[in-house]
Every structure is written in structure tokens, then in C-alpha cells.
Design a protein around this motif. Structure first.
Motif, PDB file in Angstrom:
ATOM      1  N   ALA A  42       6.645  -1.909  -5.161  1.00 28.55           N
ATOM      2  CA  ALA A  42       5.330  -1.670  -4.543  1.00 28.55           C
ATOM      3  C   ALA A  42       5.467  -0.722  -3.354  1.00 28.55           C
ATOM      4  CB  ALA A  42       4.709  -2.988  -4.102  1.00 28.55           C
ATOM      5  N   PRO A  43       5.412   0.577  -3.595  1.00 29.78           N
ATOM      6  CA  PRO A  43       5.562   1.558  -2.517  1.00 29.78           C
ATOM      7  C   PRO A  43       4.564   1.366  -1.371  1.00 29.78           C
ATOM      8  CG  PRO A  43       5.714   2.635  -4.648  1.00 29.78           C
ATOM      9  CD  PRO A  43       5.288   1.224  -4.909  1.00 29.78           C
ATOM     10  N   LEU A  44       3.328   0.981  -1.706  1.00 35.28           N
ATOM     11  CA  LEU A  44       2.336   0.782  -0.653  1.00 35.28           C
ATOM     12  C   LEU A  44       2.719  -0.399   0.235  1.00 35.28           C
ATOM     13  CD1 LEU A  44      -0.259   1.222   0.856  1.00 35.28           C
ATOM     14  CD2 LEU A  44      -1.500   0.078  -0.988  1.00 35.28           C
ATOM     15  N   ALA A  45       3.135  -1.500  -0.374  1.00 33.29           N
ATOM     16  CA  ALA A  45       3.545  -2.665   0.408  1.00 33.29           C
ATOM     17  C   ALA A  45       4.740  -2.342   1.288  1.00 33.29           C
ATOM     18  CB  ALA A  45       3.866  -3.835  -0.521  1.00 33.29           C
ATOM     19  N   GLN A  46       5.651  -1.531   0.780  1.00 33.36           N
ATOM     20  CA  GLN A  46       6.796  -1.134   1.596  1.00 33.36           C
ATOM     21  C   GLN A  46       6.340  -0.392   2.854  1.00 33.36           C
ATOM     22  OE1 GLN A  46       9.252   1.056  -1.237  1.00 33.36           O
ATOM     23  NE2 GLN A  46      10.673  -0.651  -1.339  1.00 33.36           N
ATOM     24  N   GLN A  47       5.377   0.511   2.691  1.00 33.93           N
ATOM     25  CA  GLN A  47       4.848   1.241   3.842  1.00 33.93           C
ATOM     26  C   GLN A  47       4.201   0.289   4.843  1.00 33.93           C
ATOM     27  OE1 GLN A  47       5.045   4.600   4.584  1.00 33.93           O
ATOM     28  NE2 GLN A  47       6.485   4.658   2.870  1.00 33.93           N
ATOM     29  N   LEU A  48       3.480  -0.697   4.347  1.00 33.50           N
ATOM     30  CA  LEU A  48       2.794  -1.639   5.236  1.00 33.50           C
ATOM     31  C   LEU A  48       3.775  -2.489   6.032  1.00 33.50           C
ATOM     32  CD1 LEU A  48      -0.090  -2.702   2.826  1.00 33.50           C
ATOM     33  CD2 LEU A  48      -0.312  -1.317   4.906  1.00 33.50           C
ATOM     34  N   PHE A  49       4.919  -2.799   5.448  1.00 31.42           N
ATOM     35  CA  PHE A  49       5.894  -3.622   6.164  1.00 31.42           C
ATOM     36  C   PHE A  49       6.556  -2.884   7.323  1.00 31.42           C
ATOM     37  CE2 PHE A  49       5.981  -6.513   2.384  1.00 31.42           C
ATOM     38  CZ  PHE A  49       5.695  -7.685   3.075  1.00 31.42           C
ATOM     39  N   TYR A  50       6.369  -1.581   7.402  1.00 32.74           N
ATOM     40  CA  TYR A  50       6.865  -0.855   8.572  1.00 32.74           C
ATOM     41  C   TYR A  50       6.018  -1.165   9.804  1.00 32.74           C
ATOM     42  CZ  TYR A  50      10.139   1.804   5.727  1.00 32.74           C
ATOM     43  OH  TYR A  50      11.184   2.168   4.907  1.00 32.74           O
ATOM     44  N   LEU A  51       4.835  -1.722   9.565  1.00 34.34           N
ATOM     45  CA  LEU A  51       4.025  -2.184  10.694  1.00 34.34           C
ATOM     46  C   LEU A  51       4.612  -3.514  11.154  1.00 34.34           C
ATOM     47  CD1 LEU A  51       0.472  -1.468   9.194  1.00 34.34           C
ATOM     48  CD2 LEU A  51       1.698  -0.098  10.896  1.00 34.34           C
ATOM     49  N   PRO A  52       5.002  -3.648  12.409  1.00 35.08           N
ATOM     50  CA  PRO A  52       5.761  -4.830  12.853  1.00 35.08           C
ATOM     51  C   PRO A  52       4.996  -6.138  12.822  1.00 35.08           C
ATOM     52  CG  PRO A  52       5.108  -3.463  14.719  1.00 35.08           C
ATOM     53  CD  PRO A  52       4.787  -2.675  13.485  1.00 35.08           C
ATOM     54  N   VAL A  86      -6.546   4.320   3.524  1.00 32.43           N
ATOM     55  CA  VAL A  86      -7.374   5.403   2.983  1.00 32.43           C
ATOM     56  C   VAL A  86      -6.535   6.669   2.808  1.00 32.43           C
ATOM     57  CG1 VAL A  86      -9.259   6.981   3.508  1.00 32.43           C
ATOM     58  CG2 VAL A  86      -9.580   4.532   3.822  1.00 32.43           C
ATOM     59  N   GLU A  87      -5.753   7.012   3.802  1.00 38.04           N
ATOM     60  CA  GLU A  87      -4.932   8.228   3.728  1.00 38.04           C
ATOM     61  C   GLU A  87      -3.880   8.111   2.628  1.00 38.04           C
ATOM     62  OE1 GLU A  87      -3.343   8.805   7.621  1.00 38.04           O
ATOM     63  OE2 GLU A  87      -5.285   9.333   8.514  1.00 38.04           O
ATOM     64  N   TYR A  88      -3.277   6.945   2.501  1.00 34.91           N
ATOM     65  CA  TYR A  88      -2.244   6.730   1.493  1.00 34.91           C
ATOM     66  C   TYR A  88      -2.832   6.840   0.087  1.00 34.91           C
ATOM     67  CZ  TYR A  88       1.652   4.530  -1.010  1.00 34.91           C
ATOM     68  OH  TYR A  88       2.687   4.271  -1.877  1.00 34.91           O
ATOM     69  N   LEU A  89      -3.945   6.142  -0.141  1.00 31.04           N
ATOM     70  CA  LEU A  89      -4.550   6.126  -1.478  1.00 31.04           C
ATOM     71  C   LEU A  89      -5.110   7.487  -1.860  1.00 31.04           C
ATOM     72  CD1 LEU A  89      -6.366   2.667  -1.250  1.00 31.04           C
ATOM     73  CD2 LEU A  89      -4.320   3.193  -2.592  1.00 31.04           C
ATOM     74  N   ASN A  90      -5.747   8.176  -0.932  1.00 33.54           N
ATOM     75  CA  ASN A  90      -6.337   9.482  -1.234  1.00 33.54           C
ATOM     76  C   ASN A  90      -5.280  10.571  -1.395  1.00 33.54           C
ATOM     77  OD1 ASN A  90      -9.037   8.717  -1.388  1.00 33.54           O
ATOM     78  ND2 ASN A  90      -9.321   8.845   0.824  1.00 33.54           N
ATOM     79  N   ALA A  91      -4.055  10.271  -0.977  1.00 36.23           N
ATOM     80  CA  ALA A  91      -2.948  11.204  -1.212  1.00 36.23           C
ATOM     81  C   ALA A  91      -2.374  11.033  -2.611  1.00 36.23           C
ATOM     82  CB  ALA A  91      -1.865  10.993  -0.169  1.00 36.23           C
ATOM     83  N   GLY A  92      -2.914  10.062  -3.349  1.00 35.30           N
ATOM     84  CA  GLY A  92      -2.464   9.851  -4.724  1.00 35.30           C
ATOM     85  C   GLY A  92      -1.148   9.118  -4.841  1.00 35.30           C
ATOM     86  N   GLU A  93      -0.734   8.448  -3.764  1.00 36.77           N
ATOM     87  CA  GLU A  93       0.535   7.726  -3.791  1.00 36.77           C
ATOM     88  C   GLU A  93       0.405   6.436  -4.607  1.00 36.77           C
ATOM     89  OE1 GLU A  93       3.277   8.878  -2.652  1.00 36.77           O
ATOM     90  OE2 GLU A  93       2.454  10.631  -1.625  1.00 36.77           O
ATOM     91  N   PRO A  94       1.492   5.975  -5.223  1.00 32.93           N
ATOM     92  CA  PRO A  94       1.427   4.768  -6.074  1.00 32.93           C
ATOM     93  C   PRO A  94       1.271   3.491  -5.259  1.00 32.93           C
ATOM     94  CG  PRO A  94       3.692   5.541  -5.899  1.00 32.93           C
ATOM     95  CD  PRO A  94       2.835   6.589  -5.226  1.00 32.93           C
ATOM     96  N   VAL A  95       0.580   2.526  -5.841  1.00 36.56           N
ATOM     97  CA  VAL A  95       0.387   1.230  -5.193  1.00 36.56           C
ATOM     98  C   VAL A  95       1.477   0.264  -5.643  1.00 36.56           C
ATOM     99  CG1 VAL A  95      -1.183  -0.722  -4.902  1.00 36.56           C
ATOM    100  CG2 VAL A  95      -2.085   1.618  -5.013  1.00 36.56           C
ATOM    101  N   VAL A  96       1.512  -0.014  -6.937  1.00 36.58           N
ATOM    102  CA  VAL A  96       2.529  -0.886  -7.537  1.00 36.58           C
ATOM    103  C   VAL A  96       3.009  -0.238  -8.824  1.00 36.58           C
ATOM    104  CG1 VAL A  96       2.991  -3.143  -8.602  1.00 36.58           C
ATOM    105  CG2 VAL A  96       1.531  -3.006  -6.585  1.00 36.58           C
ATOM    106  N   THR A  97       4.300  -0.240  -9.033  1.00 33.84           N
ATOM    107  CA  THR A  97       4.854   0.256 -10.296  1.00 33.84           C
ATOM    108  C   THR A  97       4.785  -0.882 -11.294  1.00 33.84           C
ATOM    109  OG1 THR A  97       6.356   1.702  -9.068  1.00 33.84           O
ATOM    110  CG2 THR A  97       6.836   1.326 -11.406  1.00 33.84           C
ATOM    111  N   GLU A  98       3.743  -0.873 -12.101  1.00 35.63           N
ATOM    112  CA  GLU A  98       3.510  -1.976 -13.035  1.00 35.63           C
ATOM    113  C   GLU A  98       4.196  -1.718 -14.363  1.00 35.63           C
ATOM    114  OE1 GLU A  98      -0.580  -4.028 -12.408  1.00 35.63           O
ATOM    115  OE2 GLU A  98      -0.977  -1.884 -12.527  1.00 35.63           O
ATOM    116  N   GLU A  99       4.710  -2.804 -14.962  1.00 35.33           N
ATOM    117  CA  GLU A  99       5.280  -2.706 -16.295  1.00 35.33           C
ATOM    118  C   GLU A  99       4.141  -2.586 -17.303  1.00 35.33           C
ATOM    119  OE1 GLU A  99       7.823  -5.937 -17.138  1.00 35.33           O
ATOM    120  OE2 GLU A  99       9.204  -5.509 -15.487  1.00 35.33           O
ATOM    121  N   PRO A 100       4.339  -1.791 -18.352  1.00 34.86           N
ATOM    122  CA  PRO A 100       3.271  -1.674 -19.353  1.00 34.86           C
ATOM    123  C   PRO A 100       2.953  -3.017 -19.984  1.00 34.86           C
ATOM    124  CG  PRO A 100       5.342  -0.754 -20.171  1.00 34.86           C
ATOM    125  CD  PRO A 100       5.529  -1.011 -18.706  1.00 34.86           C
ATOM    126  N   LYS A 101       1.674  -3.254 -20.212  1.00 33.20           N
ATOM    127  CA  LYS A 101       1.250  -4.510 -20.812  1.00 33.20           C
ATOM    128  C   LYS A 101       1.741  -4.607 -22.259  1.00 33.20           C
ATOM    129  CE  LYS A 101      -2.861  -6.051 -20.096  1.00 33.20           C
ATOM    130  NZ  LYS A 101      -4.327  -6.175 -20.073  1.00 33.20           N
TER     131      LYS A 101
END
Length: 300
Positions: A42-52, A86-101
Motif C-alpha cells: 500500500a504505497p499510500l499508507a506508507q506515505q501516511l506513516f511518515y506523518l509521526p 488530494v495531491e497524492y491521488l490526483n498525481a495518479g499514484e497507486p493506493v493499494v497493489t491489489e491481487e487480481p480477483k
């Protein structure tokens, strides 16, 4: 390209704030991450964890919920977090690398009582495993994803697998009338979702390993091999229908005693002694004459 807008919403827990997006963030599943190591997919969650002040991140559907540490109040940082999202999502960055269903497969599972009141047999309409596997606890089930899941049920004591069925041994605190349907539906849904039953490198059960091939083990003497052949042809099909298994362990020529291992529903079954003395022992005596005096069973 989608343009994301984030709406901040409070929850019943003052430590948790919900950030809703106007577009779906993940296709399926619910994700919870308690630290940056858990958020490898989860690249987005990783970014959020940089917030202390971020303690836990939840991602589901069109929202992200975050639990904070007490070092800050949401009122002081929520706008900053929303802007970062907003900045992260609008930059087209991935949220979670999901396995194909995985496509569901048609699977039926029915429950079948066994002579052992502590064991229920769950039979599928497809082959589940290539051999016999027995797990006494969750640690032994390290290479069987399905067995590990079954041990998460508090009433599951042991798991036995053979070809197209699974025998589950319960603790006495549970009543099969109350838990059978739940367990049957869980197994059916797990199989329908394409869940892995057993890893390719899983060793056969200890009893099966000791026995060797049913077609012949070069290390066995002639009498022992004759006993194995009789067990394989005449006994195993019957005990398998009851959700269990019988495995040859040894033959003592001096005492003319056959030692076997009982597995699955046969292990600890109140009627197993009767079955041994009046069934297997009598059969071996009739077919092998004075070579067999007694059959002794060990619970697997």
C-alpha cells in the motif's frame, strides 16, 4: 484523468477520522495497516506513516480512515492530511497493489457425521489434496493455508485431510449442531474463491511417511508388506468413508503383533477398539493364519 476531492468526516471514535473520496480507491477488500512494514502493498499508507502522529491506516471502498496518536488533535492537522491525500491521488499514484480477483468455481461441500462424536467430515465435489495430511495444531499447519484458517475457529482441535474431504476434530465445549453449518459454509466459500488448500512442499502426515508407498516398500519384510497390502485394499476404503485413516507402523514377528496408527476420525474414536478387535484383527488372522495374534493401535 479523474479529479479527486476529499471530504473529512468524524467518527464515533475521536482518535479516528475518515477521509472520503469522490471516486473508489480500491476495487475489493478492506485493508488495515498498523505500521509501515505491514503496508508493503500500500504505497499510500506508507506515505501516511511518515506523518509521526499516524497510528493506524484503514482503506476500504472510497475512503481512508486514520487513527492518530495522542500527540496531536485532528483539528490541528486534518486539513494538511486531506490536502496531502488530494495531491497524492490526483498525481495518479497507486493506493493499494491489489491481487487480481479470482473467478469463483462451482464447489459443493456437505457435512457427514462419523463414528467419532468429536469429528465431523466435510466432503467436497472435487479433489482437495494429493495425499493424507494431518495437523494437530496451527503450528503444524504452516504450509496449509486452509488448515491455518480452520484453526482460527476456537472450537477446532485437529484437522485431517485426505483426497476430497476434511475431517475436523472439535473441542468438547462446542456442539456440532451449533457450528457445523458455519464451518461447512466457510470451507465451501474458501474453495469457491480458489483458496490454496495445501502447499506443494507440505510433507505427508507422519504416519504416511513411516509407511511408505502402498504399492510396496523395499524396506519391509514379506509379512509386513502383506499386512500393508491387506490394509490398503480392504481396510482403508472403509475407514476413509468414516473420515479417518489407518497406517501400518510395524510388525513384531516374535509376538505376532501388528502396530497401526489411527488418524482423522479414527483417532480417539470410542468405537476404534471394537473395530480393531472385531474387524481388522479378525481379518488379518483369517487372511494370514497364525502370523497375526494381535493388532495394537496408536492414536495419530
Amino acid at each position: 484523468m479523474k479529479e479527486y476531492v476529499i471530504t473529512v468526516k468524524e467518527t464515533n471514535n475521536p482518535s479516528i477520522l475518515k477521509f472520503e473520496a469522490n471516486h473508489p480507491l480500491v476495487e475489493a477488500g478492506h485493508y488495515e495497516y498498523r505500521n509501515i512494514d505491514e503496508a508493503k502493498n500500500a504505497p499510500l499508507a506508507q506515505q501516511l506513516f511518515y506523518l509521526p502522529f499516524i497510528k493506524t491506516v484503514y482503506i476500504s471502498g472510497n475512503f481512508i480512515a486514520m487513527e492518530r496518536f495522542d500527540i496531536v488533535q485532528w483539528e490541528d492537522v486534518k486539513d494538511e492530511v486531506a490536502q496531502q491525500l488530494v495531491e497524492y491521488l490526483n498525481a495518479g499514484e497507486p493506493v493499494v497493489t491489489e491481487e487480481p480477483k479470482k473467478d469463483k468455481v462451482a464447489v459443493t461441500v456437505y457435512a457427514e457425521v462419523t463414528p467419532n462424536p468429536a469429528v465431523m467430515k466435510f466432503v467436497a465435489n472435487k479433489k482437495l489434496v494429493p495425499d493424507v495430511f494431518e495437523f494437530k495444531n496451527i503450528d503444524e499447519a504452516a504450509t496449509s493455508p486452509l488448515a491455518r484458517k480452520l484453526f482460527e475457529f476456537p472450537f477446532v482441535k485437529e484437522v485431517f485431510m485426505d483426497l476430497n474431504y476434511i475431517s475436523v476434530t472439535k473441542y468438547e465445549v462446542a456442539d456440532w449442531n451449533e457450528v457445523t453449518m458455519e464451518l461447512r459454509e466457510f470451507i465451501r466459500e474458501y474453495l469457491a474463491q480458489g483458496g490454496e488448500v495445501i502447499s506443494a512442499d507440505t510433507p505427508r502426515s507422519s504416519g504416511a511417511q513411516q509407511t511408505g508407498s502402498a504399492t510396496g516398500d523395499q524396506n519391509l519384510d514379506e509379512t509386513s508388506q502383506e499386512i500393508v497390502n491387506i490394509l490398503e485394499e480392504y481396510v482403508k476404503p472403509a475407514v476413509a468413508s468414516d473420515g479417518g485413516n489407518i497406517v501400518f507402523q510395524s510388525y513384531e514377528a516374535e509376538s505376532k503383533t501388528v502396530h497401526v496408527i489411527l488418524q482423522g476420525a479414527c483417532s480417539g474414536c470410542p468405537s476404534s477398539t471394537f473395530t480393531l478387535k472385531n474387524g481388522i484383527q479378525t481379518m488379518l488372522q483369517n487372511m494370514m493364519g497364525d502370523k497375526v495374534e494381535e493388532v495394537v493401535a496408536i492414536n495419530g
